[in-house]
Motif scaffolding. Structure first.
Motif, short mmCIF file in Angstrom:
data_model
loop_
_atom_site.label_atom_id
_atom_site.label_comp_id
_atom_site.label_asym_id
_atom_site.label_seq_id
_atom_site.Cartn_x
_atom_site.Cartn_y
_atom_site.Cartn_z
N VAL A 161 47.54 12.95 130.84
CA VAL A 161 48.00 12.11 130.08
C VAL A 161 46.95 11.30 129.48
O VAL A 161 45.95 11.03 130.23
CB VAL A 161 48.65 11.23 131.36
CG1 VAL A 161 49.14 9.99 130.51
CG2 VAL A 161 49.95 12.08 131.93
N PRO A 162 47.18 10.87 128.15
CA PRO A 162 46.21 10.21 127.21
C PRO A 162 46.46 8.89 127.73
O PRO A 162 47.58 8.18 127.31
CB PRO A 162 46.61 10.77 125.79
CG PRO A 162 48.25 10.93 125.84
CD PRO A 162 48.48 11.36 127.27
N VAL A 163 45.33 8.18 128.50
CA VAL A 163 45.06 6.94 128.49
C VAL A 163 43.64 6.65 127.99
O VAL A 163 42.58 7.36 127.65
CB VAL A 163 45.23 6.58 129.94
CG1 VAL A 163 46.55 6.57 130.38
CG2 VAL A 163 44.23 7.25 130.84
N THR A 195 47.23 6.44 117.58
CA THR A 195 48.18 7.44 117.33
C THR A 195 47.87 8.56 118.42
O THR A 195 46.52 8.87 118.66
CB THR A 195 47.87 8.11 115.95
OG1 THR A 195 48.15 6.93 114.84
CG2 THR A 195 48.48 9.26 115.47
N LEU A 196 48.86 9.15 118.78
CA LEU A 196 48.63 10.26 119.60
C LEU A 196 49.43 11.57 119.16
O LEU A 196 50.51 11.26 118.89
CB LEU A 196 49.34 9.86 121.13
CG LEU A 196 48.29 8.79 121.96
CD1 LEU A 196 49.22 8.11 122.87
CD2 LEU A 196 47.17 9.29 122.46
N ILE A 233 51.66 2.18 124.99
CA ILE A 233 51.59 3.51 125.49
C ILE A 233 51.50 3.53 126.99
O ILE A 233 52.14 4.64 127.53
CB ILE A 233 49.82 3.87 124.75
CG1 ILE A 233 50.10 4.38 123.47
CG2 ILE A 233 49.43 5.11 125.56
CD1 ILE A 233 48.60 4.38 122.70
N TYR A 234 50.68 2.48 127.64
CA TYR A 234 50.91 2.46 128.85
C TYR A 234 52.46 2.45 129.70
O TYR A 234 52.47 2.83 130.47
CB TYR A 234 49.98 1.60 129.44
CG TYR A 234 48.38 1.98 129.62
CD1 TYR A 234 47.83 2.08 130.92
CD2 TYR A 234 47.74 1.97 128.50
CE1 TYR A 234 46.58 2.47 130.90
CE2 TYR A 234 46.35 2.40 128.55
CZ TYR A 234 45.78 2.65 129.76
OH TYR A 234 44.36 3.15 129.74
N GLU A 235 52.98 1.51 128.82
CA GLU A 235 54.30 1.54 129.24
C GLU A 235 55.21 2.79 129.28
O GLU A 235 56.05 2.95 130.21
CB GLU A 235 55.20 0.39 128.38
CG GLU A 235 54.72 -0.85 128.65
CD GLU A 235 55.49 -1.96 127.58
OE1 GLU A 235 55.67 -1.46 126.46
OE2 GLU A 235 55.19 -3.12 127.85
N VAL A 301 54.91 12.51 126.68
CA VAL A 301 54.27 12.12 127.83
C VAL A 301 54.97 12.60 129.03
O VAL A 301 54.61 12.58 130.25
CB VAL A 301 54.06 10.62 127.95
CG1 VAL A 301 55.09 9.63 128.22
CG2 VAL A 301 52.73 10.31 128.88
N CYS A 302 56.23 12.52 128.94
CA CYS A 302 57.47 13.03 130.02
C CYS A 302 56.96 14.52 130.52
O CYS A 302 57.01 14.76 131.55
CB CYS A 302 58.69 12.89 129.51
SG CYS A 302 59.21 11.31 129.71
#
Length: 341
Positions: A161-163, A195-196, A233-235, A301-302
């Protein structure tokens, strides 16, 4: 159909390219050390050799020539110089994976094009990528070496997961904090835009540049058109976990100052993720008509979370990072109390 050699081919970015090229009927070769050879499609020819072993590479490839050679694991100029020696005269196109972190931070404009100045005083990784680009373009100008430069920015896949703020063992420790209801650190105030790009989307743009006459001697950035704030993003990550995020905002400069040097928060944050950037991919879309990234981050992300939750080997604990987060939060809260009397 083309004959293509990927140096690497099983990483976050290149694994999607491998799958798509293998499915499209191209003659695909991978050159790497074989650490993930069981994940490679059956119709791909694997050359198991260390790319730094030049004599071994020459022996393994014999007199083979390629329509395109794509370098995914070249990080310093010496590696690019090695590739020029190995592939000059035996490929119609050499594609070098650089990085969008090579753009000046902060740039004069938050809208980034391929013409944005390359300069990054905060990150040696990025400066090395710039040096590689300069070497390759000099070889193109002076000797006709058929280079294409590609600059990705934070491409991700189901493996992680990108954080933005995490320790050396990856993002699981951040997800674990969310699951446990603990605050998670976000750099700045969470409003900078980022941007992801899902790796399968990136792969389509990349493949469109292979064998493309408009790509020789040129640089392209490949990414989604979607921009999200870091809070958003974190949400999205928290929603995928079915929890509520508790963001805790800390200045990037402070994080870089108090994190272990080996974590390189100066490069990753001040030299990259702390600065608002909006990438303009018009040049790519002119060269590859119809390209469009179609995976929204909340969807991608899911897939990441589902994959990680079903693969315990990816749930790597990082107690040092977890304790560091608690310490940083405690220190900032104490500073607030002292300032307010």
């Amino acid at each position: 159909m083309m004959k293509i050699l990927l140096i690497g081919g099983t990483g976050t970015i290149s694994s999607a390219i491998t799958r798509q090229l293998a499915a499209s009927g191209h003659e695909l070769w991978l050159l790497n050390r074989g650490t993930r050879k069981n994940e490679v499609p059956a119709n791909v020819k694997q050359v198991i050799v260390d790319i730094d072993d030049e004599s071994g590479v020459l022996a393994a490839l014999a007199d083979e020539t390629f329509d395109a050679v794509c370098e995914f694991i070249g990080f310093v100029p010496a590696q690019v110089e090695r590739d020029i020696r190995l592939f000059k005269g035996r490929t119609r196109q050499y594609v070098y994976i650089s990085s969008a972190s090579a753009y000046n931070k902060p740039a004069a404009s938050h809208v980034i094009t391929e013409g944005t100045t390359l300069a990054n005083p905060h990150w040696e990784y990025s400066r090395n990528k710039i040096a590689c680009e300069e070497l390759l373009l000099k070889e193109y100008r002076e000797n006709g070496f058929p280079v294409t430069i590609v600059r990705p920015s934070h491409t991700y896949c189901e493996r992680g997961v990108p954080v933005s703020v995490h320790g050396p063992k990856g993002s699981w420790s951040v997800l674990k904090r969310m699951i446990e209801g603990k605050p998670v650190i976000i750099q700045g105030d969470g409003t900078s835009l980022w941007t992801l790009t899902w790796n399968e989307d990136f792969a389509r743009g990349f493949i469109g540049l292979l064998g493309n006459p408009k790509a020789i001697g040129e640089a392209f950035q490949i990414m989604s058109d979607e921009q999200l704030s870091w809070t958003q993003i974190y949400e999205c990550v928290a929603n995928a976990l079915h929890v509520t995020v508790k963001p805790y905002y800390v200045a990037s400069e402070f994080l870089a100052a108090v994190a272990p040097k080996a974590w390189d928060f100066e490069g990753n944050l001040l030299g990259d993720k702390s600065v608002t950037v909006c990438f303009d991919c018009t040049k790519l879309k002119r060269a590859v008509p119809g390209f469009q990234a179609i995976t929204r981050f909340d969807e991608g992300v899911c897939r990441c979370v589902e994959h990680i939750m079903s693969h315990p080997e990816l749930q790597v604990e990082d107690p040092e990072f977890d304790a560091w987060c608690d310490k940083v939060i405690e220190a900032q809260e104490l500073a607030k109390q002292r300032f307010n009397g």
